[in-house]
Write a protein that holds these residues in place. Structure first.
Motif, PDB file in Angstrom:
ATOM      1  N   MET A  57     -47.408 121.265  40.903  1.00  0.00           N
ATOM      2  CA  MET A  57     -48.330 121.837  41.898  1.00  0.00           C
ATOM      3  C   MET A  57     -49.730 121.301  41.642  1.00  0.00           C
ATOM      4  O   MET A  57     -50.244 121.370  40.528  1.00  0.00           O
ATOM      5  N   SER A  58     -50.349 120.758  42.684  1.00  0.00           N
ATOM      6  CA  SER A  58     -51.697 120.209  42.547  1.00  0.00           C
ATOM      7  C   SER A  58     -52.718 121.344  42.462  1.00  0.00           C
ATOM      8  O   SER A  58     -52.703 122.281  43.265  1.00  0.00           O
ATOM      9  N   ILE A  59     -53.605 121.263  41.458  1.00  0.00           N
ATOM     10  CA  ILE A  59     -54.680 122.246  41.331  1.00  0.00           C
ATOM     11  C   ILE A  59     -56.048 121.621  41.584  1.00  0.00           C
ATOM     12  O   ILE A  59     -57.050 122.323  41.628  1.00  0.00           O
ATOM     13  N   LEU A  60     -56.069 120.305  41.758  1.00  0.00           N
ATOM     14  CA  LEU A  60     -57.285 119.605  42.181  1.00  0.00           C
ATOM     15  C   LEU A  60     -56.876 118.319  42.867  1.00  0.00           C
ATOM     16  O   LEU A  60     -56.026 117.579  42.358  1.00  0.00           O
ATOM     17  N   SER A  61     -57.493 118.076  44.013  1.00  0.00           N
ATOM     18  CA  SER A  61     -57.258 116.828  44.725  1.00  0.00           C
ATOM     19  C   SER A  61     -58.594 116.301  45.232  1.00  0.00           C
ATOM     20  O   SER A  61     -59.341 117.046  45.891  1.00  0.00           O
ATOM     21  N   VAL A  62     -58.913 115.071  44.898  1.00  0.00           N
ATOM     22  CA  VAL A  62     -60.128 114.448  45.427  1.00  0.00           C
ATOM     23  C   VAL A  62     -59.751 113.135  46.089  1.00  0.00           C
ATOM     24  O   VAL A  62     -58.821 112.445  45.638  1.00  0.00           O
ATOM     25  N   GLU A  63     -60.442 112.810  47.158  1.00  0.00           N
ATOM     26  CA  GLU A  63     -60.138 111.587  47.896  1.00  0.00           C
ATOM     27  C   GLU A  63     -61.434 110.912  48.328  1.00  0.00           C
ATOM     28  O   GLU A  63     -62.287 111.516  48.981  1.00  0.00           O
ATOM     29  N   ALA A  87     -71.959 114.974  47.861  1.00  0.00           N
ATOM     30  CA  ALA A  87     -71.027 113.855  47.752  1.00  0.00           C
ATOM     31  C   ALA A  87     -70.354 113.614  49.090  1.00  0.00           C
ATOM     32  O   ALA A  87     -70.194 114.539  49.901  1.00  0.00           O
ATOM     33  N   GLU A  88     -69.951 112.391  49.299  1.00  0.00           N
ATOM     34  CA  GLU A  88     -69.103 112.043  50.428  1.00  0.00           C
ATOM     35  C   GLU A  88     -67.647 112.103  49.974  1.00  0.00           C
ATOM     36  O   GLU A  88     -67.352 112.037  48.786  1.00  0.00           O
ATOM     37  N   GLY A  89     -66.736 112.228  50.933  1.00  0.00           N
ATOM     38  CA  GLY A  89     -65.333 112.320  50.595  1.00  0.00           C
ATOM     39  C   GLY A  89     -64.865 113.764  50.526  1.00  0.00           C
ATOM     40  O   GLY A  89     -65.562 114.689  50.954  1.00  0.00           O
ATOM     41  N   GLU A  90     -63.676 113.966  49.961  1.00  0.00           N
ATOM     42  CA  GLU A  90     -63.054 115.282  49.956  1.00  0.00           C
ATOM     43  C   GLU A  90     -62.733 115.746  48.539  1.00  0.00           C
ATOM     44  O   GLU A  90     -62.304 114.950  47.701  1.00  0.00           O
ATOM     45  N   SER A  91     -62.940 117.034  48.280  1.00  0.00           N
ATOM     46  CA  SER A  91     -62.517 117.665  47.038  1.00  0.00           C
ATOM     47  C   SER A  91     -61.972 119.047  47.374  1.00  0.00           C
ATOM     48  O   SER A  91     -62.640 119.834  48.054  1.00  0.00           O
ATOM     49  N   SER A  92     -60.776 119.347  46.888  1.00  0.00           N
ATOM     50  CA  SER A  92     -60.168 120.643  47.182  1.00  0.00           C
ATOM     51  C   SER A  92     -60.966 121.787  46.572  1.00  0.00           C
ATOM     52  O   SER A  92     -60.938 122.907  47.100  1.00  0.00           O
ATOM     53  N   LEU A  93     -61.679 121.547  45.475  1.00  0.00           N
ATOM     54  CA  LEU A  93     -62.518 122.591  44.877  1.00  0.00           C
ATOM     55  C   LEU A  93     -63.835 122.747  45.613  1.00  0.00           C
ATOM     56  O   LEU A  93     -64.305 123.869  45.842  1.00  0.00           O
ATOM     57  N   ALA A  94     -64.446 121.639  45.975  1.00  0.00           N
ATOM     58  CA  ALA A  94     -65.771 121.683  46.583  1.00  0.00           C
ATOM     59  C   ALA A  94     -65.770 122.431  47.906  1.00  0.00           C
ATOM     60  O   ALA A  94     -66.784 123.020  48.296  1.00  0.00           O
ATOM     61  N   ARG A  95     -64.638 122.425  48.593  1.00  0.00           N
ATOM     62  CA  ARG A  95     -64.627 123.094  49.897  1.00  0.00           C
ATOM     63  C   ARG A  95     -64.352 124.591  49.799  1.00  0.00           C
ATOM     64  O   ARG A  95     -64.374 125.299  50.809  1.00  0.00           O
ATOM     65  N   LEU A  96     -64.120 125.106  48.593  1.00  0.00           N
ATOM     66  CA  LEU A  96     -63.930 126.542  48.414  1.00  0.00           C
ATOM     67  C   LEU A  96     -65.268 127.271  48.400  1.00  0.00           C
ATOM     68  O   LEU A  96     -66.314 126.688  48.101  1.00  0.00           O
ATOM     69  N   ARG A 109     -62.692 131.415  40.615  1.00  0.00           N
ATOM     70  CA  ARG A 109     -61.335 131.864  40.261  1.00  0.00           C
ATOM     71  C   ARG A 109     -60.391 130.690  40.032  1.00  0.00           C
ATOM     72  O   ARG A 109     -59.395 130.811  39.333  1.00  0.00           O
ATOM     73  N   ALA A 110     -60.718 129.532  40.628  1.00  0.00           N
ATOM     74  CA  ALA A 110     -59.836 128.374  40.548  1.00  0.00           C
ATOM     75  C   ALA A 110     -60.134 127.474  39.356  1.00  0.00           C
ATOM     76  O   ALA A 110     -59.227 126.822  38.823  1.00  0.00           O
ATOM     77  N   ALA A 111     -61.409 127.422  38.938  1.00  0.00           N
ATOM     78  CA  ALA A 111     -61.779 126.465  37.891  1.00  0.00           C
ATOM     79  C   ALA A 111     -62.935 126.982  37.058  1.00  0.00           C
ATOM     80  O   ALA A 111     -63.875 127.590  37.588  1.00  0.00           O
ATOM     81  N   ALA A 112     -62.866 126.740  35.761  1.00  0.00           N
ATOM     82  CA  ALA A 112     -63.971 127.013  34.850  1.00  0.00           C
ATOM     83  C   ALA A 112     -64.670 125.695  34.548  1.00  0.00           C
ATOM     84  O   ALA A 112     -64.022 124.648  34.441  1.00  0.00           O
ATOM     85  N   TRP A 113     -65.990 125.765  34.369  1.00  0.00           N
ATOM     86  CA  TRP A 113     -66.788 124.549  34.174  1.00  0.00           C
ATOM     87  C   TRP A 113     -67.591 124.668  32.887  1.00  0.00           C
ATOM     88  O   TRP A 113     -68.317 125.639  32.672  1.00  0.00           O
ATOM     89  N   LEU A 114     -67.426 123.688  32.014  1.00  0.00           N
ATOM     90  CA  LEU A 114     -68.200 123.604  30.780  1.00  0.00           C
ATOM     91  C   LEU A 114     -69.072 122.360  30.864  1.00  0.00           C
ATOM     92  O   LEU A 114     -68.590 121.241  30.654  1.00  0.00           O
ATOM     93  N   ASP A 116     -60.359 132.227  32.237  1.00  0.00           N
ATOM     94  CA  ASP A 116     -58.913 132.322  32.477  1.00  0.00           C
ATOM     95  C   ASP A 116     -58.524 131.799  33.858  1.00  0.00           C
ATOM     96  O   ASP A 116     -57.877 132.496  34.646  1.00  0.00           O
ATOM     97  N   THR A 117     -58.901 130.564  34.122  1.00  0.00           N
ATOM     98  CA  THR A 117     -58.643 129.943  35.417  1.00  0.00           C
ATOM     99  C   THR A 117     -57.493 128.941  35.317  1.00  0.00           C
ATOM    100  O   THR A 117     -57.155 128.478  34.225  1.00  0.00           O
ATOM    101  N   PRO A 118     -56.900 128.569  36.449  1.00  0.00           N
ATOM    102  CA  PRO A 118     -55.832 127.572  36.422  1.00  0.00           C
ATOM    103  C   PRO A 118     -56.296 126.206  35.926  1.00  0.00           C
ATOM    104  O   PRO A 118     -55.499 125.428  35.404  1.00  0.00           O
ATOM    105  N   LEU A 119     -57.599 125.900  36.106  1.00  0.00           N
ATOM    106  CA  LEU A 119     -58.124 124.588  35.749  1.00  0.00           C
ATOM    107  C   LEU A 119     -59.407 124.743  34.950  1.00  0.00           C
ATOM    108  O   LEU A 119     -60.261 125.574  35.273  1.00  0.00           O
ATOM    109  N   LEU A 120     -59.544 123.936  33.905  1.00  0.00           N
ATOM    110  CA  LEU A 120     -60.774 123.864  33.119  1.00  0.00           C
ATOM    111  C   LEU A 120     -61.312 122.444  33.203  1.00  0.00           C
ATOM    112  O   LEU A 120     -60.583 121.480  32.942  1.00  0.00           O
ATOM    113  N   LEU A 121     -62.581 122.319  33.576  1.00  0.00           N
ATOM    114  CA  LEU A 121     -63.263 121.028  33.550  1.00  0.00           C
ATOM    115  C   LEU A 121     -64.342 121.100  32.474  1.00  0.00           C
ATOM    116  O   LEU A 121     -65.182 122.012  32.500  1.00  0.00           O
ATOM    117  N   ALA A 122     -64.314 120.167  31.540  1.00  0.00           N
ATOM    118  CA  ALA A 122     -65.220 120.212  30.395  1.00  0.00           C
ATOM    119  C   ALA A 122     -65.849 118.840  30.185  1.00  0.00           C
ATOM    120  O   ALA A 122     -65.143 117.833  30.081  1.00  0.00           O
TER     121      ALA A 122
END
Length: 245
Positions: free
Chosen positions: A1-7, A55-64, A71-76, A142-148
Motif C-alpha cells: 500500500m502506497s503511503i506517499l506518492s510524488v510525481e 513546488a510544482e508537480g504532485e505529492s499525496s501528502l502536500a495536498r492533504l 496524522r499521515a506523516a511525522a517530520w523530523l 505514531d504515524t504511518p510514515l516518518l520523514l527524517a
C-alpha cells in the motif's frame, strides 16, 4: 500500500532548479535511504513532498489538510534546537497532546534509550542527547510514515546504530521511513531501498546492493569505496576522494 506518492515534483529558486521532476512512491514496510552529496536536493525533496515549500508537480501528502497530514506523516527536520527548558518527557509528549503517560510516549522514550532522562530538562542535555529526544518526539506521533532529515547526525556510533535499528523496527511493524543519510555504510545495511540524488535529480532508485556500485559512487560522490558482502549485510567503506569521471 502506497503511503506517499510524488510525481514530477519540482522546486525553483529564481532561475535555478533545486529539485527537478522527482517521481517515486513509498509503500508501508519500506525503509528508504535518501542519499547524495551536500546540495543534491534531499532536504528540498522531503520538504516539498510535505508541502512545506512551494513546488510544482504532485505529492499525496502536500495536498492533504494540515491536520490530515499530521496524522499521515511525522517530520523530523535537520535543524534541532530545543528552546524551552521543559522535561524530556514533556517535550516528547507534545506529539500526544502533552499526555506523558500515553503509550506512544513511553514507547518512544524506551526506543530511544531516554527513560532515565525523562524528568531532566531537555535544554540541559548534550547535542546528541537532544537529537535523540527530537527523534523520540517524532516517533511518539505514531504515524504511518516518518520523514527524517539527517536523523543520526551528531549521534555517537552506538546511538546511530540504535536509531537505525529503531527505524528498521518501525518498518517491520508495517510503517514507512524516509531518511536522508550521509553514512553510506549504515544506509546500505539498514535501508531496504536507496534513492540517490545528484544536482536536484533522482539518478538511482533500488535495493542497496543494486544501487551502490563503484561507478555510481565515483560519479555521484567522487569517492572510491570498498564494497563487501558480509553475513551482516553490505559493507561500504569509503577509501579515497577521486576526480569525477
Amino acid at each position: 500500500m502506497s503511503i506517499l506518492s510524488v510525481e514530477n515534483l519540482t522546486v525553483r529558486r529564481g532561475d535555478r532548479l533545486t529539485l527537478n521532476q522527482a517521481s517515486f512512491s513509498v509503500s508501508a514496510g519500506e525503509f528508504v535511504g535518501l542519499i547524495g552529496p551536500n546540495g543534491a536536493g534531499k532536504s528540498t525533496l522531503m520538504r516539498a513532498a510535505l508541502g512545506l515549500i512551494p513546488a510544482e508537480g504532485e505529492s499525496s501528502l502536500a495536498r492533504l489538510s494540515p491536520a490530515a497530514r499530521a496524522r499521515a506523516a511525522a517530520w523530523l527536520p535537520q535543524t534541532r534546537e530545543i528552546a524551552w527548558p521543559v522535561s524530556v518527557a514533556h517535550l516528547v509528549s507534545l506529539a500526544q497532546n502533552e499526555n506523558q503517560d500515553a503509550p506512544e510516549v513511553i514507547a518512544a522514550l524506551t526506543r530511544m534509550d531516554l527513560m532515565a532522562y525523562a524528568e531532566r530538562p531537555a535544554t540541559g542535555l548534550s547535542g546528541g542527547e537532544q537529537a535523540r529526544v527530537l527523534i523520540a518526539r517524532a516517533l511518539a506521533q505514531d504515524t504511518p510514515l516518518l520523514l527524517a532529515d539527517e536523523p543520526i547526525a551528531g549521534l555517537d556510533p552506538a546511538h546511530q546504530i540504535g536509531a537505525m535499528d529503531t527505524f528498521a523496527t518501525l518498518v517491520s511493524e508495517g510503517r514507512g521511513v524516509i531518511a536522508s543519510l550521509h553514512d553510506l555504510g549504515l544506509a546500505a545495511r539498514h535501508c531496504t531501498r536507496l534513492i540517490v540524488m545528484s544536482e536536484g535529480r533522482i539518478v538511482a532508485d533500488g535495493p542497496p546492493r543494486d544501487v551502490l556500485t563503484e561507478a555510481l559512487l565515483a560519479e555521484v560522490f567522487a569517492i572510491r569505496c570498498l564494497l563487501s558482502d558480509t553475513p551482516e549485510g553490505l559493507v561500504v567503506q569509503p577509501l579515497a576522494q577521486i576526480s569525477k569521471p
